[in-house]
Design a protein around this motif. Structure first.
Motif, PDB file in Angstrom:
ATOM      1  N   VAL A 126       0.843  -1.199   0.000  1.00 33.88           N
ATOM      2  CA  VAL A 126       0.000   0.000   0.000  1.00 33.88           C
ATOM      3  C   VAL A 126       0.880   1.252   0.000  1.00 33.88           C
ATOM      4  O   VAL A 126       0.819   2.071  -0.937  1.00 33.88           O
ATOM      5  CB  VAL A 126      -0.964   0.019   1.205  1.00 33.88           C
ATOM      6  N   ILE A 130       2.085   3.509  -3.485  1.00 34.83           N
ATOM      7  CA  ILE A 130       1.617   4.901  -3.503  1.00 34.83           C
ATOM      8  C   ILE A 130       2.795   5.853  -3.623  1.00 34.83           C
ATOM      9  O   ILE A 130       2.765   6.817  -4.415  1.00 34.83           O
ATOM     10  CB  ILE A 130       0.785   5.200  -2.235  1.00 34.83           C
ATOM     11  N   CYS A 131       3.845   5.606  -2.851  1.00 30.11           N
ATOM     12  CA  CYS A 131       5.031   6.471  -2.892  1.00 30.11           C
ATOM     13  C   CYS A 131       5.680   6.445  -4.272  1.00 30.11           C
ATOM     14  O   CYS A 131       6.120   7.489  -4.781  1.00 30.11           O
ATOM     15  CB  CYS A 131       6.040   6.031  -1.835  1.00 30.11           C
ATOM     16  N   VAL A 134       3.272   8.386  -6.809  1.00 21.75           N
ATOM     17  CA  VAL A 134       3.246   9.821  -6.515  1.00 21.75           C
ATOM     18  C   VAL A 134       4.600  10.457  -6.834  1.00 21.75           C
ATOM     19  O   VAL A 134       4.666  11.558  -7.410  1.00 21.75           O
ATOM     20  CB  VAL A 134       2.864  10.055  -5.040  1.00 21.75           C
ATOM     21  N   THR A 206      -0.152   4.519   7.177  1.00 19.89           N
ATOM     22  CA  THR A 206      -0.056   4.791   5.734  1.00 19.89           C
ATOM     23  C   THR A 206       0.135   6.271   5.480  1.00 19.89           C
ATOM     24  O   THR A 206       1.008   6.680   4.704  1.00 19.89           O
ATOM     25  CB  THR A 206      -1.325   4.291   5.018  1.00 19.89           C
ATOM     26  N   ILE A 210       4.228   7.915   4.172  1.00 18.22           N
ATOM     27  CA  ILE A 210       4.449   8.246   2.765  1.00 18.22           C
ATOM     28  C   ILE A 210       5.601   9.225   2.588  1.00 18.22           C
ATOM     29  O   ILE A 210       6.398   9.103   1.651  1.00 18.22           O
ATOM     30  CB  ILE A 210       3.150   8.816   2.145  1.00 18.22           C
TER      31      ILE A 210
END
Length: 335
Positions: A126, A130-131, A134, A206, A210
């Motif tokens: 997760v 995402i990191c 992004v 989470t 990040i």
């Protein structure tokens, strides 16, 4: 007559040559003389060696005390038991046997391992994706990319206590979330008590996790040569193709390292559930938090050390095998 004159002229020259030769041979003997001891401490070699020793003294001392001694003492402690009358005594594998019995009887310990494993999975599948996504789009310099980078990175530079306080005030029944539910004439959910508190902790880790990964990945992606990306675009490679066919293979060693660090979330989640709930709960208990809580007395130290060694024995082979498998996917690229 002329021959005598020549002999006289040659004789001094021969003596001079002998004298010069003797003097020349005597020079090495002078060089072999020992220098005074005081000059040795002023020599460049001594100062260089002293500098190297001073620079290595602290890390070597830190490794010997903080790693070697601490780990050796922890391993030794798992084979001992503290008695108030007799002190420390050797008990063999009794501490390990007691832990296996606890796993069979008390379901709270099973929940603790499940929570820790889920935190590790959240970090790997997760937070990490995402990191990566992004960071990639921020490096493409989308509009307001600098502003979004600050917003994502802000939780990493704020102290954890302050971050938790702001997060709890936001999701509390009497906080911002509660006011929004009141606006729709609905009752706000209680997110800080069981059974929903577990998912609240996952959401918080989470959100707070990040920023640090985002900064590292952004710096790594920026190192990819712009010529390679321009050539790929000229060949018709799209956005997803550029990410999965160019960026990821070229920064793969960094991704592997960060993925392995995400797996370590099974041990690193300690204070997040404690600060969010303000108390110890079975629903949010993790291995790291349990070890931290028990490492306050002699009997607790033994249990904490035993649990730590058992967890390491189980998790370390999985991490090493994962690292070996990931390293085989892409070849290392130097640029």
């Amino acid at each position: 007559m002329q021959e005598n004159i020549k002999a006289e002229e040659e004789t001094p020259a021969g003596l001079d040559a002998l004298f010069e030769e003797d003097e020349f041979e005597a020079l090495p003997e002078r060089k072999k003389r020992k220098k005074p001891s005081g000059n040795f401490f002023r020599s460049r070699k001594f100062r260089k060696n002293l500098f190297v020793i001073c620079m290595l003294a602290y890390p070597v001392f830190q490794f010997a005390v903080m790693w070697a001694f601490v780990n050796f003492d922890s391993i030794l402690m798992t084979f001992q038991k503290y008695d108030t009358l007799e002190g420390w005594k050797f008990v063999g594998l009794d501490n390990y046997a007691n832990w296996f019995e606890k796993f069979k009887i008390d379901p709270a310990y099973k929940i603790m391992f499940v929570n820790s494993a889920l935190h590790s999975l959240v970090g790997m599948f997760v937070i990490f994706p995402i990191c990566l996504i992004v960071s990639y789009f921020l490096c493409r310099k989308i509009p307001a990319s600098g502003f979004f980078r600050i917003i994502f990175y802000l939780p990493s530079i704020i102290p954890l206590v302050v971050l938790v306080l702001g997060f709890t005030n936001m999701i509390n029944v009497n906080g911002i979330l509660g006011k929004l539910y009141e606006g729709f004439n609905k009752e706000a959910p209680a997110l800080l008590v069981p059974p929903k508190v577990r998912w609240t902790v996952y959401a918080f880790t989470t959100w707070a996790g990040i920023g640090g990964n985002l900064l590292l990945l952004s710096g790594t992606i920026k190192r990819v040569p712009s010529e390679v990306l321009e050539s790929a675009r000229l060949d018709g490679v799209g956005t997803l193709g550029e990410l999965f066919r160019i960026i990821i293979p070229m920064i793969w060693p960094t991704l592997v390292t960060m993925f392995i660090m995400s797996m370590m979330g099974i041990f690193s989640v300690v204070f997040q559930p404690l600060f969010l709930t303000d108390k110890l709960m079975d629903d949010t208990m993790t291995i790291g938090l349990w070890i931290f809580n028990k490492a306050t007395d002699n009997s607790g130290n033994v249990q904490a050390a035993t649990l730590g060694i058992m967890s390491t024995v189980v998790v370390a082979p999985v991490i090493l095998l994962t690292r070996w498998g990931l390293d085989k996917l892409f070849a290392n690229v130097n640029y």
